[in-house]
Design an enzyme around this catalytic site. Sequence first.
Site, PDB file in Angstrom:
ATOM      1  N   ASP A 151     -16.085 137.524  70.661  1.00  0.00           N
ATOM      2  CA  ASP A 151     -15.807 136.307  71.445  1.00  0.00           C
ATOM      3  C   ASP A 151     -15.183 135.212  70.569  1.00  0.00           C
ATOM      4  OD1 ASP A 151     -16.679 137.630  73.672  1.00  0.00           O
ATOM      5  OD2 ASP A 151     -18.575 136.590  73.864  1.00  0.00           O
ATOM      6  N   CYS A 183     -14.778 135.449  80.415  1.00  0.00           N
ATOM      7  CA  CYS A 183     -13.943 136.658  80.440  1.00  0.00           C
ATOM      8  C   CYS A 183     -12.470 136.251  80.522  1.00  0.00           C
ATOM      9  CB  CYS A 183     -14.330 137.498  81.657  1.00  0.00           C
ATOM     10  SG  CYS A 183     -13.085 138.724  82.105  1.00  0.00           S
ATOM     11  N   TYR A 200     -14.147 150.978  70.637  1.00  0.00           N
ATOM     12  CA  TYR A 200     -14.151 149.522  70.800  1.00  0.00           C
ATOM     13  C   TYR A 200     -15.480 149.135  71.445  1.00  0.00           C
ATOM     14  CZ  TYR A 200     -13.116 145.002  72.939  1.00  0.00           C
ATOM     15  OH  TYR A 200     -13.169 143.687  73.316  1.00  0.00           O
ATOM     16  N   ASP A 259     -15.844 143.184  69.909  1.00  0.00           N
ATOM     17  CA  ASP A 259     -15.559 141.890  70.521  1.00  0.00           C
ATOM     18  C   ASP A 259     -16.554 140.874  69.969  1.00  0.00           C
ATOM     19  OD1 ASP A 259     -15.202 139.790  72.290  1.00  0.00           O
ATOM     20  OD2 ASP A 259     -15.358 141.022  74.101  1.00  0.00           O
ATOM     21  N   GLU A 278      -4.048 138.473  75.008  1.00  0.00           N
ATOM     22  CA  GLU A 278      -4.972 138.708  76.128  1.00  0.00           C
ATOM     23  C   GLU A 278      -4.389 138.309  77.481  1.00  0.00           C
ATOM     24  OE1 GLU A 278      -7.233 140.250  77.299  1.00  0.00           O
ATOM     25  OE2 GLU A 278      -8.986 139.156  78.021  1.00  0.00           O
ATOM     26  N   ASN A 304      -4.842 144.935  75.854  1.00  0.00           N
ATOM     27  CA  ASN A 304      -6.099 145.147  76.570  1.00  0.00           C
ATOM     28  C   ASN A 304      -5.777 145.690  77.957  1.00  0.00           C
ATOM     29  OD1 ASN A 304      -8.497 144.948  77.975  1.00  0.00           O
ATOM     30  ND2 ASN A 304      -8.633 142.707  77.861  1.00  0.00           N
ATOM     31  N   ASP A 328     -20.075 137.788  81.831  1.00  0.00           N
ATOM     32  CA  ASP A 328     -19.399 137.601  80.539  1.00  0.00           C
ATOM     33  C   ASP A 328     -18.946 136.148  80.387  1.00  0.00           C
ATOM     34  OD1 ASP A 328     -18.025 138.059  78.184  1.00  0.00           O
ATOM     35  OD2 ASP A 328     -16.280 138.952  79.167  1.00  0.00           O
ATOM     36  N   ARG A 358      -7.392 137.046  68.774  1.00  0.00           N
ATOM     37  CA  ARG A 358      -7.033 137.170  70.195  1.00  0.00           C
ATOM     38  C   ARG A 358      -6.604 135.812  70.711  1.00  0.00           C
ATOM     39  NH1 ARG A 358     -11.165 139.055  75.112  1.00  0.00           N
ATOM     40  NH2 ARG A 358     -10.923 137.146  76.318  1.00  0.00           N
ATOM     41  N   HIS A 399     -12.795 141.043  66.906  1.00  0.00           N
ATOM     42  CA  HIS A 399     -11.787 140.081  67.367  1.00  0.00           C
ATOM     43  C   HIS A 399     -12.434 138.749  67.691  1.00  0.00           C
ATOM     44  CE1 HIS A 399     -12.294 140.540  71.804  1.00  0.00           C
ATOM     45  NE2 HIS A 399     -12.212 141.845  71.662  1.00  0.00           N
ATOM     46  N   GLU A 423     -11.408 134.871  69.362  1.00  0.00           N
ATOM     47  CA  GLU A 423     -10.421 134.361  70.314  1.00  0.00           C
ATOM     48  C   GLU A 423     -10.344 132.839  70.283  1.00  0.00           C
ATOM     49  OE1 GLU A 423     -12.585 136.349  73.318  1.00  0.00           O
ATOM     50  OE2 GLU A 423     -13.220 134.508  74.316  1.00  0.00           O
TER      51      GLU A 423
HETATM   52  C1  LIG Z   1     -11.876 142.854  76.514  1.00  0.00           C
HETATM   53  C2  LIG Z   1     -12.977 142.005  77.021  1.00  0.00           C
HETATM   54  O1  LIG Z   1     -13.047 140.831  76.263  1.00  0.00           O
HETATM   55  C3  LIG Z   1     -14.337 142.720  76.829  1.00  0.00           C
HETATM   56  O2  LIG Z   1     -15.332 141.987  76.699  1.00  0.00           O
HETATM   57  O3  LIG Z   1     -14.399 143.941  76.858  1.00  0.00           O
HETATM   58  C4  LIG Z   1     -12.873 141.657  78.542  1.00  0.00           C
HETATM   59  C5  LIG Z   1     -12.669 142.858  79.433  1.00  0.00           C
HETATM   60  C6  LIG Z   1     -12.834 142.622  80.925  1.00  0.00           C
HETATM   61  O4  LIG Z   1     -13.531 141.662  81.336  1.00  0.00           O
HETATM   62  O5  LIG Z   1     -12.329 143.431  81.709  1.00  0.00           O
HETATM   63  C7  LIG Z   1     -11.758 140.605  78.712  1.00  0.00           C
HETATM   64  O6  LIG Z   1     -10.596 140.982  78.883  1.00  0.00           O
HETATM   65  O7  LIG Z   1     -12.089 139.408  78.641  1.00  0.00           O
HETATM   66 MG   LIG Z   2     -14.890 140.078  75.844  1.00  0.00          MG
END
Ligand SMILES: C[C@](O)(C(=O)O)[C@H](CC(=O)O)C(=O)O
Ligand SMILES: [Mg+2]
Length: 298
Positions: free
Chosen positions: A88, A123, A44, A86, A188, A211, A59, A158, A113, A115
């Site tokens: 976004d 995040c 991933y 990912d 999520e 996740n 993030d 997501r 994915h 979202e």
């Molecule tokens: C899964 C996730 O989108 C990621 O970017 O890896 C993050 C992981 C994290 O911030 O721990 C998320 O859950 O938003």
């Molecule tokens: Mg992410």
Amino acid sequence: MSPPPSPGRVLRERIASDGILVAPGAYDAITARAIEAHGFDAVYVTGAGTVNAQLGLPDISLGTMTEIVDNARRIAQGVSVPVFCDADTGYGNAVNVMRTVREFEQAGVAGIHLEDQVTPKRCGHLEGKEIVDTGEMVGKIRAACEARRDDDFVVIARSDAAAVEGVEASVERCRAYAAAGADVIFSEALTTEADFRTFAEAGIGAPLLANMTEFGRTPYLSASEFEAIGYDVVIFPMLAFRSMLKAVDDALSHLRAHGTQADILDRMKTREELYELVDYPSYDEHERRFVREVDLGG
Ligand SMILES: C[C@](O)(C(=O)O)[C@H](CC(=O)O)C(=O)O
Ligand SMILES: [Mg+2]
């Protein structure tokens, strides 16, 4: 000889096969190679880890589509297992999603994915998330499915809605996302085991992805616990990144305090182990045949 199956096909088959697919997150190619070397069937690509590690940024949508795709391409080229990434919010509206899908597909990625947060997103485990309406997200999923050139490219929807509108509302949204063509549903930032059960028992009509990130809203469940609940995929997106950063911190503190690394060598990958991970011997052999000992006779 028939062509090898596409990355999307391989990922799809692995998701459909028995047993939960455990996909640790990579933020660069060498980490992806380590994940493959440990026998995991898929990698991933974490968005958070990519913007944290490659750009040193939080993030919150600060990385661009091309930066994330470039990183995903390097990762996909570095391993032979399927890589899913990912993406976004798809970096804009449904039309942006169409280009995003094509770029990821051309990069050799098996799936992405998308979202239902607004752009710019944050995040999934942060406060203050906002989500788009169901129609906008359904449009993005349809656009993604139509844009892919390989029908097997895996479109994962997501939903971040559980934290905003509640679990039942997120389940209803995911039903609509699956009906729109999403191949996998990613629930999520669920906060209890019961919430995962609610998703599993809802009969959403697509495989489910969990996740299992650290220090977030989700309680720690093991891969086999997720499997028993009825999940098909679990990602450990930031495990490698967080472990790496802590190890680097510890090593730097040690160097700062003692001025030498000689007594912490056992905490490091050796030169030989690193060479093995990057397959140095095969490059050495190529150098021998094509550079050092070119045979003019044959
Ligand atoms: C899964 C996730 O989108 C990621 O970017 O890896 C993050 C992981 C994290 O911030 O721990 C998320 O859950 O938003
Ligand atoms: Mg992410």
